[in-house]
Design a protein around this motif. Structure first.
Motif, PDB file in Angstrom:
ATOM      1  N   TRP A   1      50.411  41.767  48.359  1.00 28.06           N
ATOM      2  CA  TRP A   1      49.538  43.111  47.641  1.00 28.06           C
ATOM      3  C   TRP A   1      48.248  42.860  48.074  1.00 28.06           C
ATOM      4  O   TRP A   1      47.878  41.817  48.501  1.00 28.06           O
ATOM      5  CB  TRP A   1      49.874  43.212  46.154  1.00 28.06           C
TER       6      TRP A   1
ATOM      7  N   GLY B   1      44.589  42.171  47.950  1.00 28.75           N
ATOM      8  CA  GLY B   1      43.766  41.389  47.239  1.00 28.75           C
ATOM      9  C   GLY B   1      44.506  40.097  46.569  1.00 28.75           C
ATOM     10  O   GLY B   1      44.096  39.346  45.722  1.00 28.75           O
ATOM     11  N   LYS B   2      45.697  39.836  47.192  1.00 25.00           N
ATOM     12  CA  LYS B   2      46.362  38.692  46.630  1.00 25.00           C
ATOM     13  C   LYS B   2      45.497  37.228  47.178  1.00 25.00           C
ATOM     14  O   LYS B   2      45.322  36.441  46.251  1.00 25.00           O
ATOM     15  CB  LYS B   2      47.858  38.576  47.465  1.00 25.00           C
ATOM     16  N   ARG B   3      45.056  37.332  48.264  1.00 27.34           N
ATOM     17  CA  ARG B   3      44.213  35.901  48.737  1.00 27.34           C
ATOM     18  C   ARG B   3      43.153  35.972  47.836  1.00 27.34           C
ATOM     19  O   ARG B   3      42.575  34.875  47.379  1.00 27.34           O
ATOM     20  CB  ARG B   3      43.959  36.508  50.326  1.00 27.34           C
TER      21      ARG B   3
ATOM     22  N   ALA C   1      42.808  36.881  45.028  1.00 28.53           N
ATOM     23  CA  ALA C   1      43.144  36.445  43.530  1.00 28.53           C
ATOM     24  C   ALA C   1      43.368  34.976  43.512  1.00 28.53           C
ATOM     25  O   ALA C   1      42.873  34.424  42.616  1.00 28.53           O
ATOM     26  CB  ALA C   1      44.303  37.136  42.932  1.00 28.53           C
TER      27      ALA C   1
ATOM     28  N   SER D   1      40.079  33.343  43.500  1.00 30.89           N
ATOM     29  CA  SER D   1      39.453  33.415  42.101  1.00 30.89           C
ATOM     30  C   SER D   1      40.119  32.234  41.280  1.00 30.89           C
ATOM     31  O   SER D   1      39.385  31.534  40.423  1.00 30.89           O
ATOM     32  CB  SER D   1      39.715  34.796  41.382  1.00 30.89           C
TER      33      SER D   1
ATOM     34  N   ASP E   1      39.404  43.021  38.323  1.00 30.16           N
ATOM     35  CA  ASP E   1      39.129  41.912  39.042  1.00 30.16           C
ATOM     36  C   ASP E   1      38.899  42.421  40.730  1.00 30.16           C
ATOM     37  O   ASP E   1      39.995  42.984  41.339  1.00 30.16           O
ATOM     38  CB  ASP E   1      40.669  41.112  39.118  1.00 30.16           C
TER      39      ASP E   1
ATOM     40  N   SER F   1      48.647  46.587  42.403  1.00 33.64           N
ATOM     41  CA  SER F   1      47.828  45.551  42.890  1.00 33.64           C
ATOM     42  C   SER F   1      46.725  44.921  42.123  1.00 33.64           C
ATOM     43  O   SER F   1      46.560  43.718  41.705  1.00 33.64           O
ATOM     44  CB  SER F   1      47.101  46.140  44.267  1.00 33.64           C
ATOM     45  N   ASP F   2      46.101  45.779  41.196  1.00 33.78           N
ATOM     46  CA  ASP F   2      45.107  45.372  40.221  1.00 33.78           C
ATOM     47  C   ASP F   2      45.478  44.518  39.428  1.00 33.78           C
ATOM     48  O   ASP F   2      45.190  43.485  38.810  1.00 33.78           O
ATOM     49  CB  ASP F   2      44.246  46.507  39.437  1.00 33.78           C
TER      50      ASP F   2
ATOM     51  N   SER G   1      46.777  40.929  40.603  1.00 26.49           N
ATOM     52  CA  SER G   1      45.428  40.407  40.913  1.00 26.49           C
ATOM     53  C   SER G   1      44.893  39.773  39.532  1.00 26.49           C
ATOM     54  O   SER G   1      44.419  38.727  39.671  1.00 26.49           O
ATOM     55  CB  SER G   1      44.526  41.293  41.603  1.00 26.49           C
TER      56      SER G   1
ATOM     57  N   THR H   1      47.523  36.916  38.492  1.00 29.45           N
ATOM     58  CA  THR H   1      47.817  35.754  39.264  1.00 29.45           C
ATOM     59  C   THR H   1      46.997  34.406  39.048  1.00 29.45           C
ATOM     60  O   THR H   1      47.521  33.301  38.645  1.00 29.45           O
ATOM     61  CB  THR H   1      47.554  36.185  40.918  1.00 29.45           C
TER      62      THR H   1
END
Length: 512
Positions: free
Chosen positions: A61, A63-65, A67, A70, A135, A170-171, A174, A177
């Motif tokens: 999705w 923003g995964k990377r 996340a 983070s 996030d 996605s939000d 993220s 995760t």
């Protein structure tokens, strides 16, 4: 006769550390094999976003990377003690943390790494009406520091996920995760996590947990009946349940404990040195077929139709010599001529299995939770969707060890139902389990009964609930003890004096 497949062995070891970095691929012979997702592994080992995705089987999705970054980004924070709000600060083993749970999970890594036996969370369901953690990882250092202080550019730490964006997953992914990745590190080797979820993010949570914990560590799914009817008449479908996913840190070390088995049927009338036993069924679907003749009565037995003996002829003779198979001296018509023993000591566990359906008892439904919390807070209505104490209490019982001294964590504490359930379960079985609760000081709605009653945040409600629950449990225990002491007195003597702590006083230590 092949030598060991060292590559696959290395991948297996890597999978234990980074479950999400091992994926499926096709081998040269066309078979499906495990392979390292090097892009994902590079991201796990990097403090910056690594580019270069390749086609593979995985959950992805926008923003995964970020996340993943983070989860690995260090913070410069510590916990500040609040003695004035605590009960027996220097002796209690329980912990309530008010703040961002992502920060809290990072701070706890040093002290509680690999020490938490069970985690239960009830995260936002992303219905379009819930508040979720913001996030946004594409930000400057200054913006990151502002976000770490629970503030956005307008001074608000939370954002509403309205219907227009609530269907964008996605939000939510993220947000979940990094928290799940950090939570996994806190679990003991035999630790387990229970996660409540409804149909909005059911599919995504399952895929995400498969990646974080490894699909082989999926234990099962509990279905909890939440209500009899719903007001949502869309499509004529009555949604009555929610789910609880169960994942282990290492599935081979986990065995859930249901209710205690009834071992009263196990007896030892013949003084068998192997201990108590019951008569068991010697037949099975597959196995062996041969005649068994009773030497005392001459009766000959064959397996039932479409069945076989579960032992071979050689094993049968061993069982006879060991005393596991005993020939009857006399038997009724139609009765088998021998007894096949199953010993109590051979049971894998003294506990029954945990059923996947939680719907037989109304104690698990939302109305029970609402009734319970309304009785605790008669002056206002705190929540509509809290979980029943009995339900969380059973999860605590299922997921903790026989020592009853484990650490239980909930980093979406809400009204602190999990803390209440831990204290209640300790009181019920004499346990000394401890809890760690984390709750963001999310403001209560303007004009709500909670705000009018003086509770500015949900964290305030959680803290007050723990105090009231501790008081209530202590009073109930003292009352029960006094009744038992009174009943134990001889009729000619007066009952003993009450305990030194009046039932009207608050409990001195919620952990006990």
């Amino acid at each position: 006769m092949h030598t060991p497949h060292l590559t696959q062995d290395n991948i297996a070891r890597l999978r234990e550390i980074f479950p999400g970095c091992v994926s499926e691929t096709y081998g040269m012979d066309g078979s499906v094999q495990f392979a390292v997702d090097f892009d994902q592994l590079r991201q796990e080992l990097s403090e910056a976003i690594v580019e270069g995705p390749q086609e593979r089987y995985r959950l992805d999705w926008p923003g995964k990377r970020a996340a993943l970054v983070s989860a690995n980004t260090p913070i410069t924070k510590t916990l500040r003690p609040c003695r004035e709000e605590s009960m027996d600060f220097d002796t209690t083993k329980n912990l309530f943390i008010e703040g961002d749970n992502l920060d809290a999970l990072k701070v706890l890594q040093e002290t509680y790494l690999g020490k938490v036996k069970m985690i239960y969370i009830d995260p936002p369901y992303n219905t379009g009406k819930d508040f979720i953690y913001k996030d946004n990882f594409a930000e400057t250092k200054e913006a990151f520091l502002a976000r770490s202080n629970q503030k956005d550019e307008e001074g608000r730490r939370l954002v509403n996920n309205p219907e227009t964006s609530g269907r964008f997953h996605s939000d939510w992914l993220s947000m979940m995760t990094p928290r799940l990745k950090l939570a996994r590190q806190l679990l003991t080797d035999d630790g387990v996590i229970f996660i409540s979820i409804d149909d909005h993010e059911h599919a995504n949570l399952r895929k995400l947990c498969d990646e974080v914990f490894g699909d082989l560590n999926f234990i099962g799914e509990i279905i909890r009946k939440t209500k009899s009817t719903t007001n949502d008449e869309k499509h004529g479908f009555n949604m009555q349940h929610e789910s609880v996913f169960i994942y282990a840190k290492a599935c081979g070390h986990v065995f859930l404990k249901g209710d205690m088995k009834d071992l009263s049927r196990y007896r030892n009338p013949d003084n068998d040195p192997a201990g108590a036993w019951v008569s068991d069924n010697p037949s099975a679907r597959t196995g062996y077929t041969f005649e068994i003749r009773n030497p005392h009565t001459g009766k000959t037995d064959l397996p039932p139709e479409n069945s076989h003996w579960r032992f071979s002829g050689g094993r049968f003779r061993e069982y006879v010599s060991e005393g596991r198979i005993v020939f009857r001296k006399e038997h009724k018509p139609g009765e088998r001529g021998f007894i096949f023993k199953r010993y109590a000591r051979e049971l894998r566990s003294e506990y029954l299995q945990v059923d996947s359906l939680f719907g037989v008892c109304n104690d698990y439904m939302n109305q029970a939770a609402t009734k319970g919390i309304n009785q605790m807070f008669p002056d206002f209505k705190p929540f509509d969707y809290s979980k029943p104490v009995s339900f969380i209490g059973d999860l605590v019982r299922f997921g903790t060890s026989a020592s009853r001294s484990d650490i239980i964590m909930d980093f979406f504490a809400g009204s602190a139902t999990t803390a209440h359930a831990v204290m209640a379960q300790n009181a019920a079985d004499g346990g000394n389990r401890r809890f760690i609760m984390v709750q963001l000081p999310e403001p209560t709605p303007e004009g709500s009964s909670a705000r009018r009653s003086g509770y500015a945040t949900i964290a305030d409600i959680a803290k007050e609930r723990m105090r009231r629950a501790a008081r209530q449990i202590t009073e109930e225990r003292l009352a029960k003890t006094n009744v038992q002491n009174r009943d134990a007195q001889p009729a000619s003597q007066p009952a003993s004096q009450p305990a030194s702590q009046p039932a009207s006083q608050p409990a001195s230590q919620p952990a006990q």
